[in-house]
Design a protein around this motif. Structure first.
Motif, PDB file in Angstrom:
ATOM      1  N   MET A 110       0.823  -1.204   0.000  1.00  0.00           N
ATOM      2  CA  MET A 110       0.000   0.000   0.000  1.00  0.00           C
ATOM      3  C   MET A 110       0.857   1.254   0.000  1.00  0.00           C
ATOM      4  O   MET A 110       0.548   2.247  -0.663  1.00  0.00           O
ATOM      5  CB  MET A 110      -0.939  -0.006   1.212  1.00  0.00           C
ATOM      6  CG  MET A 110      -1.838   1.219   1.317  1.00  0.00           C
ATOM      7  SD  MET A 110      -2.978   1.396  -0.098  1.00  0.00           S
ATOM      8  CE  MET A 110      -4.238   0.186   0.353  1.00  0.00           C
ATOM      9  N   GLU A 112       3.630   1.470  -1.354  1.00  0.00           N
ATOM     10  CA  GLU A 112       4.365   1.435  -2.624  1.00  0.00           C
ATOM     11  C   GLU A 112       5.876   1.272  -2.439  1.00  0.00           C
ATOM     12  O   GLU A 112       6.676   1.799  -3.206  1.00  0.00           O
ATOM     13  CB  GLU A 112       4.051   2.664  -3.466  1.00  0.00           C
ATOM     14  CG  GLU A 112       2.568   2.767  -3.842  1.00  0.00           C
ATOM     15  CD  GLU A 112       2.258   3.940  -4.751  1.00  0.00           C
ATOM     16  OE1 GLU A 112       3.107   4.845  -4.864  1.00  0.00           O
ATOM     17  OE2 GLU A 112       1.170   3.942  -5.341  1.00  0.00           O
ATOM     18  N   TYR A 137      -5.813  -0.360  -3.963  1.00  0.00           N
ATOM     19  CA  TYR A 137      -5.163   0.802  -3.355  1.00  0.00           C
ATOM     20  C   TYR A 137      -6.176   1.845  -2.896  1.00  0.00           C
ATOM     21  O   TYR A 137      -5.860   2.697  -2.053  1.00  0.00           O
ATOM     22  CB  TYR A 137      -4.196   1.439  -4.351  1.00  0.00           C
ATOM     23  CG  TYR A 137      -2.985   0.580  -4.663  1.00  0.00           C
ATOM     24  CD1 TYR A 137      -1.830   0.666  -3.890  1.00  0.00           C
ATOM     25  CD2 TYR A 137      -2.993  -0.309  -5.726  1.00  0.00           C
ATOM     26  CE1 TYR A 137      -0.713  -0.110  -4.168  1.00  0.00           C
ATOM     27  CE2 TYR A 137      -1.883  -1.093  -6.015  1.00  0.00           C
ATOM     28  CZ  TYR A 137      -0.746  -0.992  -5.234  1.00  0.00           C
ATOM     29  OH  TYR A 137       0.343  -1.768  -5.512  1.00  0.00           O
TER      30      TYR A 137
END
Length: 316
Positions: A110, A112, A137
């Motif tokens: 989440m 990234e 996301y």
């Protein structure tokens, strides 16, 4: 006179075909071994990359600790006498129920730090382990922590996709048998948090290939564990490990060189077994032993209360 052109006889063709078949038979095992070695190298590379991401997270967080979901989604708290109990972003006691493998990797995705394909090993053999190719996301909503519902209940924030699962312990016939990651990691419960941080220490283990649950080395738990088919032959377990200083090693034992745990009758540390009760009173409550004992696995739930969780490194 022009000589007639001569082709191959049937016998000659059969001989050539037989030679080609023989060569293929000799080369295929070597090719399969080379492919397996390549997958093992890529497996180590993926773990190393995931570990680098966790070290970056630790630096970005200014705590030095690797990611712990319990410190992201915290317990509700009160701001003072008479005030409602609610979740406050970044405040409150850690919610230990979130300290499990699926929340750990889902949190990193989440944020990234890496994509959904990285947690799945190229050497994976278990059919329930698959890339989570529909990661949501859009569910990220930490602002829910600051709200209190009219009926007095809390509106919890969402920090990762709850559909990212690590149910490795389910039989393949079970509908809940969903696993989106291949790798074991160090437990971050209780005193073991001391090792779950950016220490740049080669004697600390943070990640590893999966192994039979609780470090079983014999019996059906070992013999029929799919993990023994991932990196070596079908009867011997082997795997990669990532150490605290981000270097990787390939090992064919659960007792890794340089990783020692000397306490009571335990002279070597099984990296996949919780052995800390060997120095305590048998109740799994000795905090000093807990800190010194390495315990890698896939952790799916907290079954006996903080700080101990079920280690499901083995597929049933």
């Amino acid at each position: 006179m022009k000589k007639p052109e001569r082709g191959f006889t049937l016998v000659e063709l059969l001989v050539v075909i037989a030679i080609i078949a023989l060569l293929i038979g000799l080369l295929l095992p070597a090719l399969a071994k080379a492919q397996r070695s390549a997958r093992t190298i890529k497996d180590a590379s993926q773990m190393k990359e995931m570990h680098k991401s966790m070290l970056t997270y630790a630096n970005d967080d200014n705590t030095g600790y690797l990611p712990m979901p319990s410190y992201v989604n915290r317990m509700p708290m009160s701001l003072g006498a008479g005030s409602a109990v609610q979740e406050i972003i970044g405040q409150g006691e850690p919610c230990e129920a979130y300290n499990k493998s699926e929340a750990l990797w889902s949190l990193m995705i989440m944020k990234e730090y890496f994509n959904t394909d990285l947690p799945v090993s190229p050497s994976e053999v278990n059919p329930i382990v698959k890339i989570h190719d529909s990661y949501n996301y859009d569910v990220y909503d930490p602002t829910g922590d600051a709200l209190v519902m009219p009926n007095g209940g809390d509106q919890y924030g969402t920090y990762w996709d709850p559909e990212f699962k690590m149910n490795i312990h389910y039989p393949t016939s079970n509908a809940n048998a969903i696993c989106h990651g291949s790798f074991a990691h160090g437990s971050f419960y209780g005193k073991r948090r001391y090792n779950w941080r950016n220490r740049n220490d080669s004697a600390t283990l943070h990640m590893g290939s999966r192994a039979p649950a609780n470090g079983a080395q014999s019996g059906d738990a070992y013999k029929f564990c799919p993990t023994i088919r991932m990196h070596d032959d079908k009867k011997t377990w082997a795997g990669n490990h990532v150490h605290g200083d981000n270097h990787t090693t390939f090992n064919k034992t659960f007792y890794l060189p340089g990783i020692n745990y000397e306490c009571g009758s335990i002279l070597k540390d099984n990296a996949y077994a919780a052995e800390f009760d060997a120095c305590g009173d048998g109740s799994n409550s000795n905090p000093g032993a807990s800190a010194g004992d390495v315990w890698l696995g896939i952790f799916t739930c907290n079954t006996t209360g903080f700080p101990y969780a079920r280690n499901d490194a083995l597929e049933n």
